[in-house]
Design an enzyme around this catalytic site. Structure first.
Site, PDB file in Angstrom:
ATOM      1  N   CYS A 132      -7.611 -27.462  12.561  1.00  9.97           N
ATOM      2  CA  CYS A 132      -8.825 -28.258  12.785  1.00  9.97           C
ATOM      3  C   CYS A 132      -8.553 -29.759  12.719  1.00  9.97           C
ATOM      4  O   CYS A 132      -9.295 -30.550  13.314  1.00  9.97           O
ATOM      5  CB  CYS A 132      -9.893 -27.853  11.767  1.00  9.97           C
ATOM      6  SG  CYS A 132     -10.493 -26.192  12.097  1.00  9.97           S
TER       7      CYS A 132
ATOM      8  N   CYS B 222     -13.921 -27.986   8.488  1.00  9.05           N
ATOM      9  CA  CYS B 222     -12.633 -27.458   8.026  1.00  9.05           C
ATOM     10  C   CYS B 222     -11.554 -28.545   8.110  1.00  9.05           C
ATOM     11  O   CYS B 222     -11.526 -29.313   9.066  1.00  9.05           O
ATOM     12  CB  CYS B 222     -12.233 -26.264   8.907  1.00  9.05           C
ATOM     13  SG  CYS B 222     -10.648 -25.539   8.447  1.00  9.05           S
TER      14      CYS B 222
ATOM     15  N   HIS C 284      -6.008 -20.890  11.004  1.00 11.28           N
ATOM     16  CA  HIS C 284      -7.381 -21.282  10.639  1.00 11.28           C
ATOM     17  C   HIS C 284      -8.119 -20.152   9.920  1.00 11.28           C
ATOM     18  O   HIS C 284      -8.761 -20.363   8.880  1.00 11.28           O
ATOM     19  CB  HIS C 284      -8.170 -21.700  11.887  1.00 11.28           C
ATOM     20  CG  HIS C 284      -9.624 -21.876  11.595  1.00 11.28           C
ATOM     21  ND1 HIS C 284     -10.148 -22.986  10.975  1.00 11.28           N
ATOM     22  CD2 HIS C 284     -10.666 -21.023  11.775  1.00 11.28           C
ATOM     23  CE1 HIS C 284     -11.451 -22.839  10.790  1.00 11.28           C
ATOM     24  NE2 HIS C 284     -11.795 -21.637  11.259  1.00 11.28           N
TER      25      HIS C 284
ATOM     26  N   CYS D  15      -8.199 -27.762   7.867  1.00 11.07           N
ATOM     27  CA  CYS D  15      -6.890 -27.090   8.000  1.00 11.07           C
ATOM     28  C   CYS D  15      -6.064 -27.749   9.099  1.00 11.07           C
ATOM     29  O   CYS D  15      -6.568 -28.555   9.900  1.00 11.07           O
ATOM     30  CB  CYS D  15      -7.101 -25.602   8.309  1.00 11.07           C
ATOM     31  SG  CYS D  15      -7.417 -25.198  10.030  1.00 11.07           S
TER      32      CYS D  15
ATOM     33  N   ASP E 180      -7.934  -7.403   0.429  1.00  3.39           N
ATOM     34  CA  ASP E 180      -6.980  -7.574   1.537  1.00  3.39           C
ATOM     35  C   ASP E 180      -7.633  -7.095   2.824  1.00  3.39           C
ATOM     36  O   ASP E 180      -8.490  -6.183   2.770  1.00  3.39           O
ATOM     37  CB  ASP E 180      -5.705  -6.749   1.290  1.00  3.39           C
ATOM     38  CG  ASP E 180      -5.867  -5.325   1.842  1.00  3.39           C
ATOM     39  OD1 ASP E 180      -6.434  -4.488   1.110  1.00  3.39           O
ATOM     40  OD2 ASP E 180      -5.468  -5.076   3.013  1.00  3.39           O
TER      41      ASP E 180
ATOM     42  N   ASP F  69       0.880  -1.162   0.000  1.00  2.00           N
ATOM     43  CA  ASP F  69       0.000   0.000   0.000  1.00  2.00           C
ATOM     44  C   ASP F  69       0.925   1.222   0.000  1.00  2.00           C
ATOM     45  O   ASP F  69       2.109   1.110   0.319  1.00  2.00           O
ATOM     46  CB  ASP F  69      -0.880  -0.018   1.268  1.00  2.00           C
ATOM     47  CG  ASP F  69      -2.030   0.971   1.166  1.00  2.00           C
ATOM     48  OD1 ASP F  69      -2.925   0.920   2.013  1.00  2.00           O
ATOM     49  OD2 ASP F  69      -2.026   1.810   0.228  1.00  2.00           O
TER      50      ASP F  69
HETATM   51  O1  LIG Z   1      -8.527   4.532  -0.020  1.00  2.00           O
HETATM   52  C1  LIG Z   1      -7.538   3.854   0.334  1.00  2.00           C
HETATM   53  N1  LIG Z   1      -6.322   4.129  -0.178  1.00  2.00           N
HETATM   54  C2  LIG Z   1      -5.213   3.425   0.189  1.00  2.00           C
HETATM   55  N2  LIG Z   1      -5.257   2.427   1.078  1.00  2.00           N
HETATM   56  C3  LIG Z   1      -6.471   2.111   1.670  1.00  2.00           C
HETATM   57  C4  LIG Z   1      -6.513   1.109   2.649  1.00  2.00           C
HETATM   58  C5  LIG Z   1      -7.734   0.821   3.258  1.00  2.00           C
HETATM   59  N3  LIG Z   1      -8.041  -0.046   4.275  1.00  2.00           N
HETATM   60  C6  LIG Z   1      -9.362   0.160   4.493  1.00  2.00           C
HETATM   61  N4  LIG Z   1     -10.060  -0.446   5.451  1.00  2.00           N
HETATM   62  C7  LIG Z   1      -9.392  -1.265   6.439  1.00  2.00           C
HETATM   63  C8  LIG Z   1     -10.430  -1.516   7.494  1.00  2.00           C
HETATM   64  N5  LIG Z   1      -9.896  -2.455   8.463  1.00  2.00           N
HETATM   65  C9  LIG Z   1     -10.952  -3.423   8.781  1.00  2.00           C
HETATM   66  C10 LIG Z   1     -10.481  -4.356   9.880  1.00  2.00           C
HETATM   67  O2  LIG Z   1     -10.030  -3.612  11.002  1.00  2.00           O
HETATM   68  C11 LIG Z   1      -8.972  -2.692  10.713  1.00  2.00           C
HETATM   69  C12 LIG Z   1      -9.389  -1.720   9.637  1.00  2.00           C
HETATM   70  N6  LIG Z   1      -9.902   1.060   3.661  1.00  2.00           N
HETATM   71  C13 LIG Z   1      -8.901   1.515   2.887  1.00  2.00           C
HETATM   72  C14 LIG Z   1      -8.873   2.506   1.911  1.00  2.00           C
HETATM   73  C15 LIG Z   1      -7.648   2.817   1.314  1.00  2.00           C
END
Ligand SMILES: O=c1[nH]cnc2cc3nc(NCCN4CCOCC4)[nH]c3cc12
Length: 374
Positions: free
Chosen positions: A311, A306, A337, A308, A268, A94
């Site tokens: 499990c 499962c 898991h 895995c 992801d 990222d």
């Molecule tokens: O616009 C984006 N631009 C570049 N990277 C990102 C990463 C990103 N990650 C999330 N959400 C992550 C949410 N997670 C869910 C689980 O608990 C932690 C946060 N939204 C995102 C939006 C962007």
């Protein structure tokens, strides 16, 4: 010739889903796919061998975090991220923009870039499209992301419009600064919040720059799932069919299915690995909080459907005991898991696309997992 190529295999007749293959310099992978997150150059508590054994292909690492620790120059000197972390499959990084906005309270956004504070030391830092691109070129991931701003989903319209236009200018600056386009594919990130016209403008701007792949950003930031699905309904059809589409930060089972239905190829999320370290596990009949006292004498596996490593070899009672005593092996077993569960879910999604029945699969899975029907 760019570093990656997306091969469209077939479309699902029931939905907007598609089956594809993502060809990268470190292997080819079927899509839709889930990518485990290894923020600091490790998918927490998992070894590369275990990740391969469960079927992980592309994994993520974070530019912002690796820039701070150990520093991108050290990773470059190690021969790049693949060598540094002993991962010979594909890697995606990222760009750091999201981490700046989610980790740093103080930040000042200017045309040039973003001023903010190191979330660990408080020292002042500055990230620009050029700097984020230079760091990612040093890390050497197969796929890297343009430096963008991810505004709050409910940002005021005029702010959102300014932000989309600046993100498009930043995307062009990333392309110009990118020094290794044949080895590393740079993806653009579509922004625009919940505004259809701004999503169209962002997609149009980025498509005109001809990226090898596109992410849908600005989602999974706390908005209701219905809003995310609505945005995907009008955003993914704007993106080129012959390029991969990546929905950032999404990893709950219902959102993976609903994202695939709307034409997303790559996902992801830290969710499976993060909740595992809290003793929460994803199973075919819903979430199971294994540290709960009711499992103290439950000698069944986490998930009886499962196969895995966890499990096949360990019981809820044993895993509960490990989590309860803060034993690291307990975190490892739950992590293994949960990642296996999502990687297998993606295989089921791909099989449903092959059989033109992803909508039926969604209904069956939601019923069994306990998600409310639409
Ligand atoms: O616009 C984006 N631009 C570049 N990277 C990102 C990463 C990103 N990650 C999330 N959400 C992550 C949410 N997670 C869910 C689980 O608990 C932690 C946060 N939204 C995102 C939006 C962007």
């Amino acid at each position: 010739m760019t570093a990656i190529r997306y091969e469209l295999i077939k479309k699902d007749k029931q939905t907007g889903a598609r089956l594809g293959i993502l060809h990268t310099p470190h292997g080819s992978y079927e899509t839709p796919m889930f990518m485990p997150v290894g923020t600091l150059a490790t998918v927490k508590t998992m070894s590369p061998e275990e990740l391969k054994e469960m079927g992980a292909g592309v994994i993520l690492s974070n530019t912002y975090h690796l820039w701070l620790r150990p520093g991108h120059e050290i990773v470059r000197e190690a021969g790049g991220l693949h060598k540094f972390m002993n991962w010979d499959q594909a890697i995606l990084t990222d760009s750091g923009g999201f981490q700046v906005f989610s980790l740093s309270k103080f930040r000042k956004i200017e045309e040039e870039g973003v001023h903010f504070r190191n979330h660990l030391s408080g020292e002042k830092l500055f990230l620009s499209p050029e700097k984020a691109t230079e760091i990612q070129n040093a890390l050497g991931a197969d796929i890297m992301m343009a430096f963008d701003e991810c505004p709050p989903f409910d940002a005021e319209y005029n702010y959102m419009k300014q932000s989309v236009e600046r993100t498009s200018r930043w995307a062009e600056r990333c392309l110009k600064a990118h020094s290794r386009p044949h080895d590393q594919a740079l993806f653009g990130i579509v922004q625009g919040g919940g505004n259809e016209d701004l999503r169209k403008q962002s997609a149009r701007d980025l498509i005109s720059l001809d990226f090898p792949g596109y992410a849908v950003g600005g989602l999974s930031v706390g908005e209701p799932k219905e809003d995310m699905n609505r945005v995907l309904d009008f955003t993914t059809p704007l993106l080129p069919e012959n390029k991969p589409r990546y929905l950032m930060g999404v990893g709950s089972p219902d959102s993976l299915i609903d994202g695939a239905i709307r034409g997303i190829d790559m996902f992801d999320c830290v969710l499976p690995t993060r909740i595992a370290r809290n003793g929460t596990c994803m199973t075919s009949t819903g979430r199971l909080v294994v540290k709960n006292a009711k499992y103290a004498r439950d000698f069944r596996p986490l998930d009886e459907n499962c196969d895995c490593y966890t499990c096949r070899n360990y019981s809820r009672a044993y895993i509960r005991h490990l989590i309860h005593t803060n034993e690291i092996f307990g975190f490892r077993l739950c992590t293994y898991h949960n990642l296996h569960f999502l990687i297998k879910l993606m295989e089921q999604i791909r099989q449903a696309i092959r059989e033109d029945r992803l909508q039926d699969f969604r209904d069956e899975f939601f019923e069994q997992y306990g998600f409310n029907k639409p």
